[in-house]
Enzyme design. Structure first.
Site, short mmCIF file in Angstrom:
data_model
loop_
_atom_site.label_atom_id
_atom_site.label_comp_id
_atom_site.label_asym_id
_atom_site.label_seq_id
_atom_site.Cartn_x
_atom_site.Cartn_y
_atom_site.Cartn_z
N GLU A 1 0.77 3.93 1.84
CA GLU A 1 1.18 4.37 3.17
C GLU A 1 2.34 3.53 3.71
O GLU A 1 3.28 4.07 4.30
CB GLU A 1 0.02 4.28 4.17
CG GLU A 1 -1.19 5.12 3.79
CD GLU A 1 -2.25 4.36 3.02
OE1 GLU A 1 -3.44 4.65 3.22
OE2 GLU A 1 -1.90 3.47 2.20
N HIS B 1 0.85 -1.19 0.00
CA HIS B 1 0.00 0.00 0.00
C HIS B 1 0.89 1.24 0.00
O HIS B 1 2.03 1.22 0.47
CB HIS B 1 -0.88 0.02 1.24
CG HIS B 1 -1.99 -0.98 1.22
ND1 HIS B 1 -3.16 -0.78 1.91
CD2 HIS B 1 -2.13 -2.17 0.60
CE1 HIS B 1 -3.96 -1.80 1.73
NE2 HIS B 1 -3.36 -2.67 0.94
N CYS C 1 -2.85 0.01 7.36
CA CYS C 1 -2.13 1.28 7.25
C CYS C 1 -2.37 2.17 8.47
O CYS C 1 -1.46 2.86 8.93
CB CYS C 1 -2.50 1.98 5.95
SG CYS C 1 -1.94 1.04 4.50
N CYS D 1 -6.63 2.04 5.39
CA CYS D 1 -7.26 0.78 5.79
C CYS D 1 -6.76 0.40 7.20
O CYS D 1 -5.92 1.10 7.77
CB CYS D 1 -6.88 -0.31 4.78
SG CYS D 1 -5.15 -0.84 4.91
#
Length: 157
Positions: free
Chosen positions: A54, A52, A85, A82
């Site tokens: 992040e 991801h 993260c 999410c």
């Protein structure tokens, strides 16, 4: 530079992700007004659920700054983080989170759940919905194009 400038950098990362057929999410980590790291979604490219935006930005910031505590840093991300993260933001001690579009399916900073409301040892300042329209448009456009592409492939079958 301003919050808008930093979010625009995150949007640039999201656009790069979209060009690679990744869900367009971009992140930027800043310390004392200077960009420390950037990240973008690379799950499809790396075939990795952890890739991801992040997580990539946090990983690079930790390496660049030489430690896991990012307590002097701010994160700008185009989509509400999410659970994974959000947990990484808590664990890395990022002091301020600025995110654009809400994520009604997986957002863990208020949409589905707010992990920052739980009694963890760190709670960043959160600015939700910053430049939300611009950030949401990236996602809408991406998924619209994806549906068209899939429909075109189905029509050819």
């Amino acid at each position: 530079m301003t919050d808008r400038d930093f979010m625009n950098l995150a949007i640039e990362q999201a656009k790069i992700a979209a060009d690679g057929l990744e869900v367009p999410v971009g992140a930027v980590i800043v310390r004392n007004g200077e960009v420390v790291s950037v990240g973008r979604n690379r799950r499809e490219y790396g075939k990795n659920a952890l890739a991801h935006a992040e997580i990539e930005a946090i990983d690079l910031a930790c390496k660049k700054l030489g430690g896991w505590r990012l307590w002097e840093c701010e994160m700008y991300v185009t989509l509400e983080p999410c659970p994974m993260c959000t947990g990484a933001i808590i664990n890395s001690r990022i002091r301020r989170l600025v995110y654009g579009a809400s994520d009604i399916k997986a957002g863990s900073c208020g949409s589905v759940v707010n992990l920052f409301d739980l009694p963890y040892n760190h709670k960043p300042e959160v600015v939700a919905g910053f430049m939300a329209d611009e950030c949401a448009a990236l996602l809408s456009d991406f998924f619209s194009q994806l549906r068209k592409r899939k429909k075109g492939n189905a029509d050819e079958s």
